[in-house]
Every structure is written in C-alpha cells, then in structure tokens.
Design a protein around this motif. Structure first.
Motif, PDB file in Angstrom:
ATOM      1  N   ARG A  11       0.831  -1.200   0.000  1.00 17.39           N
ATOM      2  CA  ARG A  11       0.000   0.000   0.000  1.00 17.39           C
ATOM      3  C   ARG A  11       0.871   1.257   0.000  1.00 17.39           C
ATOM      4  NH1 ARG A  11      -4.315   2.581  -1.766  1.00 17.39           N
ATOM      5  NH2 ARG A  11      -5.243   4.028  -0.233  1.00 17.39           N
ATOM      6  N   LEU A  12       1.974   1.237   0.752  1.00 19.82           N
ATOM      7  CA  LEU A  12       2.861   2.389   0.829  1.00 19.82           C
ATOM      8  C   LEU A  12       3.455   2.714  -0.545  1.00 19.82           C
ATOM      9  CD1 LEU A  12       4.292   4.493   2.580  1.00 19.82           C
ATOM     10  CD2 LEU A  12       6.024   2.769   3.112  1.00 19.82           C
ATOM     11  N   GLU A  13       3.929   1.701  -1.232  1.00 21.74           N
ATOM     12  CA  GLU A  13       4.511   1.925  -2.548  1.00 21.74           C
ATOM     13  C   GLU A  13       3.472   2.469  -3.528  1.00 21.74           C
ATOM     14  OE1 GLU A  13       6.266  -1.795  -3.582  1.00 21.74           O
ATOM     15  OE2 GLU A  13       7.873  -1.628  -2.079  1.00 21.74           O
ATOM     16  N   GLN A  14       2.240   1.981  -3.386  1.00 20.69           N
ATOM     17  CA  GLN A  14       1.156   2.465  -4.233  1.00 20.69           C
ATOM     18  C   GLN A  14       0.896   3.951  -3.986  1.00 20.69           C
ATOM     19  OE1 GLN A  14      -2.802   1.023  -3.233  1.00 20.69           O
ATOM     20  NE2 GLN A  14      -3.274   0.716  -5.429  1.00 20.69           N
ATOM     21  N   LEU A  15       0.818   4.311  -2.706  1.00 20.29           N
ATOM     22  CA  LEU A  15       0.534   5.704  -2.356  1.00 20.29           C
ATOM     23  C   LEU A  15       1.678   6.631  -2.743  1.00 20.29           C
ATOM     24  CD1 LEU A  15      -1.107   5.204   1.150  1.00 20.29           C
ATOM     25  CD2 LEU A  15      -2.259   5.820  -0.977  1.00 20.29           C
ATOM     26  N   LEU A  16       2.914   6.170  -2.586  1.00 17.62           N
ATOM     27  CA  LEU A  16       4.060   6.990  -2.977  1.00 17.62           C
ATOM     28  C   LEU A  16       4.029   7.278  -4.478  1.00 17.62           C
ATOM     29  CD1 LEU A  16       6.891   5.374  -0.809  1.00 17.62           C
ATOM     30  CD2 LEU A  16       5.899   7.661  -0.541  1.00 17.62           C
ATOM     31  N   GLY A  17       3.544   6.302  -5.220  1.00 16.37           N
ATOM     32  CA  GLY A  17       3.383   6.529  -6.654  1.00 16.37           C
ATOM     33  C   GLY A  17       2.358   7.611  -6.926  1.00 16.37           C
ATOM     34  N   TYR A  18       1.254   7.586  -6.195  1.00 14.86           N
ATOM     35  CA  TYR A  18       0.238   8.621  -6.356  1.00 14.86           C
ATOM     36  C   TYR A  18       0.795   9.998  -6.008  1.00 14.86           C
ATOM     37  CZ  TYR A  18      -3.163   4.749  -6.405  1.00 14.86           C
ATOM     38  OH  TYR A  18      -3.860   3.615  -6.702  1.00 14.86           O
ATOM     39  N   LEU A  19       1.626  10.050  -4.938  1.00 16.43           N
ATOM     40  CA  LEU A  19       2.166  11.338  -4.503  1.00 16.43           C
ATOM     41  C   LEU A  19       3.108  11.952  -5.531  1.00 16.43           C
ATOM     42  CD1 LEU A  19       2.890  10.951  -0.670  1.00 16.43           C
ATOM     43  CD2 LEU A  19       1.383  12.617  -1.756  1.00 16.43           C
ATOM     44  N   GLU A  20       3.751  11.113  -6.319  1.00 20.60           N
ATOM     45  CA  GLU A  20       4.613  11.657  -7.355  1.00 20.60           C
ATOM     46  C   GLU A  20       3.821  12.490  -8.360  1.00 20.60           C
ATOM     47  OE1 GLU A  20       6.821   8.544  -9.174  1.00 20.60           O
ATOM     48  OE2 GLU A  20       7.967   8.051  -7.363  1.00 20.60           O
ATOM     49  N   VAL A  21       2.556  12.095  -8.528  1.00 16.52           N
ATOM     50  CA  VAL A  21       1.687  12.807  -9.460  1.00 16.52           C
ATOM     51  C   VAL A  21       0.984  13.964  -8.771  1.00 16.52           C
ATOM     52  CG1 VAL A  21      -0.318  12.569 -11.001  1.00 16.52           C
ATOM     53  CG2 VAL A  21       1.339  10.692 -10.784  1.00 16.52           C
ATOM     54  N   ASP A  22       0.621  13.760  -7.490  1.00 14.10           N
ATOM     55  CA  ASP A  22      -0.172  14.753  -6.748  1.00 14.10           C
ATOM     56  C   ASP A  22       0.509  15.037  -5.410  1.00 14.10           C
ATOM     57  OD1 ASP A  22      -2.148  16.402  -5.870  1.00 14.10           O
ATOM     58  OD2 ASP A  22      -3.715  14.869  -5.699  1.00 14.10           O
ATOM     59  N   SER A  23       1.638  15.744  -5.462  1.00 10.58           N
ATOM     60  CA  SER A  23       2.491  15.906  -4.280  1.00 10.58           C
ATOM     61  C   SER A  23       1.861  16.742  -3.177  1.00 10.58           C
ATOM     62  CB  SER A  23       3.824  16.537  -4.685  1.00 10.58           C
ATOM     63  OG  SER A  23       3.603  17.832  -5.251  1.00 10.58           O
ATOM     64  N   GLY A  24       0.850  17.514  -3.488  1.00  9.43           N
ATOM     65  CA  GLY A  24       0.228  18.354  -2.470  1.00  9.43           C
ATOM     66  C   GLY A  24      -1.076  17.809  -1.939  1.00  9.43           C
TER      67      GLY A  24
END
Length: 389
Positions: A11-24
């Motif tokens: 789940r963490l790796e998945q979310l980190l991927g999302y944050l790369e696109v939507d860092s804020g």
C-alpha cells in the motif's frame, strides 16, 4: 516480513506513486505518514508530516503525528510541547492523552505521568504499552507495593507477557522477595532471553546467594544489550568485589555512579573500595558527593566517620558516627566507626563486643550472618587461588 507488514509495504509503494503525481494531496500525505509510523520509520514519517504541516500547520491529527515522531526520536520535551498545546486547546482524544503520558514518563516527570496513565487504564487494550509504562512509573516513584499489586494482576491475566514478568521480577527484588524475583526472572528469560529487567533481577539474586560467576554472566549480557545500564554496572562491580578484584570493582562502580548519579548505595560501595585501596582522598570526595545528593543518608555519614577514625580525627569520627546512627540506627558503617572509637578510647572489649554483635546479627541472603558470609568468601578465594597453581 509478516503478512501485515507486507500489505502495508504494498500500500505504501502504491501511495508513494500517487504522490509523485499529486504531491500536495493532504489526504495522501496523511495516509503515507500513518504507514511510516506503523513501521516505526521515523525519518521518512518526519519528511511526510513536515510536508503535511506546511499545507495545514494547525491540523490537530498531523501535529499529533509529529508528537509521536518526536518521541520515536527520543525528544520527549519537544513532543510534550505539542501534546500539551493540543490538550490546552481542548483535545480529549485518548491517543493524544496517551502520547502525553508517554512523554512525561520518558522525561522522568513520573509524578505528572502517573495520573495521566492511571486515567487511561480502562482503555489499556488500545495501548499494549500502557500497563508496562504504568508499572515502570510506579516503580520509579518508589510505589513498589502498588506496582506489584497492579503488575501481578496484569501478569496473571497475561501469562505470556515477558515484559511484565521482567518488570515484576525487578520489583520483587527491590521488595526483598528473592524467591519471587528468581521465579519471575527465570520465566521472563525463558520467553525473552534479552529481557533487561529479568537479567538484572536474575544477576542480583545470584549475587545475593554468592553465585558470583552466574551473576557475572547475567550482568555481562545485560551490559552487552544496554551499555548504559547503571544497575548492570553496579552488579558487575559487586561481582568484582567478590572476586577480590578491587581495581575492576572500582572502575565498574565508577561507571555505575556516572550512570546513576542519585543512587546513594553506589557512592557508598565505591567509597568502601577506595578505602580498601587506601585512597582516602578519593573516598572522602565520593562520600561528600553522596552528601550533596542527600544529606540524610546514614551510611554516608558513617563512611566519613570511618575515614575520620582512620585519619585519627576521633572527635569528628564520633560526631559523624552519631549522626549516622541517629539517621539510620542499623547503619553498618556508623556502627563500625563506633567500634573503632571505643577501641581507641581504651574500651577495646566494648569495641570488640560491638563489632562481634554487628557481624553476628547482620543477616545475609545467602544464609547465616556476615561472619558466615565472610568465611564462605574466604574459602572461595582460597579454592580459586589453589586452582591457579
């Protein structure tokens, strides 16, 4: 890696991927921070929480997360500043109150920690660490009987909890119940061989029964796990004393004093080693430092009385011995100084009688009196010396 940890990592790796696109994305940052906290990854958690705080500086849950991180980094005072601010603002959530109690305990503010932790006990199931923290707090406050009562009840309901059993073993040791201390430390070490409390209790019990080699093993292991354990260094020093290795005993006890600067018994034991080494100046300095910590401990005055007698300052020796016995009627050093004074004042028979009374009435855990113990030690030293030749 457990199934839960594996799921968290996915789940963490998945979310980190999302944050790369939507860092804020504040919600994403919050969930990532929680996953890092669950893994005890304080460094990565801090980076994510700082990003979240930059977006919402006063968000209470995010500030709470920072308080948790600060405790994980062993910075309790900074954590307390946050939790106190949250509580002052009207926050009542149990997690904030628990973190505040943890911070107080970690800051050695045990009198403040006790009521906070006690108020959370009805929800102890939510915080597995809470009963242990409460027992430790009571112990540090000197409420040994209360800690034993609570700890025994908790341990009976949780027979596989090695941490609780280790804490109890040390409590029973401090309550002079060597049988319970031995049984509980053995049980705890069977479940968790590196349990510090149990190692200290087991070593101390072995030492009390003059099994110094066994005690040495326990204390050495304790020091290998936690090199800054003052009680372990004290135990190691006492073992060195029984081995008649005064140089090692002095070094070990000096380390113990540095780690436990308020433990009066350690100062006095170190002073006796220095007296035996005829380093009277060092002994006097050690005892005077002990007096600065607590001027009402009889043994310290008694040790100074012995030093005064050795130096021929008999009037001062009597004054100090009288103070020692007044503060602590059973003071060994105070009574010993009195026996020296009586011998000096042409009453050798009274001095000898007092000395013999002390040795015959001073009970030792290994059985018999102090005279019996000294004879046993002498035989051990002789046997050890014989094996070396």
């Amino acid at each position: 890696m457990s199934a839960n940890m594996n799921d968290r990592q996915v789940r963490l790796e998945q979310l980190l991927g999302y944050l790369e696109v939507d860092s804020g994305n504040f919600a994403l940052l919050s969930e990532v921070a929680d996953l890092y906290l669950q893994n005890g990854d304080w460094a990565n958690a801090r980076g994510v929480v700082e990003r979240a705080l930059a977006l919402q500086p006063q968000h209470p849950v995010t500030r709470y997360r920072m308080a948790v991180i600060l405790l994980g980094e062993r910075r309790p005072e900074q954590s307390l500043a946050i939790t106190q601010d949250l509580l002052d603002a009207g926050e009542t959530h149990i997690a904030v109150r628990f973190e505040h109690g943890r911070g107080l305990a970690m800051s050695a503010r045990f009198e403040e920690a006790e009521p906070v932790l006690a108020g959370l006990l009805s929800d102890a199931a939510s915080f597995p660490e809470l009963p242990h923290l409460y027992i430790r707090t009571l112990h540090y406050l000197g409420k040994v009987e209360q800690a034993i009562e609570f700890g025994a009840g908790y341990a009976a309901e949780h027979p596989d909890d090695a941490v609780a059993q280790g804490m109890l073993s040390l409590l029973f040791l401090d309550n002079n119940d060597l049988g319970q201390a031995a049984a509980l430390s053995a049980s705890a070490l069977d479940k968790a061989p590196d349990n510090m409390d149990a190692l200290l209790a087991a070593g101390s019990v072995a030492l009390a029964f003059e099994k110094e080699d066994e005690a040495q093993t326990f204390f050495d292991k304790a020091i290998s796990i936690h090199a800054n354990s003052g009680r372990a260094w004290l135990g190691k020093g006492l073992v060195s004393m029984l081995h008649a290795d005064l140089d090692s005993a002095r070094a070990d006890l000096q380390k113990a004093v540095e780690l436990m600067p308020k433990h009066l018994g350690t100062y006095n034991t170190l002073a006796w080693i220095q007296i035996l080494q005829r380093d009277h100046d060092a002994a006097k300095k050690t005892l005077e430092t002990s007096l600065e910590v607590d001027a009402n401990f009889g043994e310290t005055h008694g040790g100074l009385a012995v030093l005064a007698a050795i130096e021929g300052d008999w009037d001062n020796a009597k004054r100090l011995a009288d103070i020692a016995v007044r503060l602590q009627p059973e003071s060994f050093s105070g009574q010993f100084a009195r026996s020296l004074i009586l011998g000096h004042r042409n009453h050798p028979e009274r001095g000898q009688a007092l000395l013999e009374s002390m040795f015959s009435n001073f009970k030792v855990p290994g059985g018999g009196n102090l005279q019996d113990a000294l004879q046993r030690f002498a035989r051990k030293r002789q046997n050890r010396s014989g094996r070396l030749h």
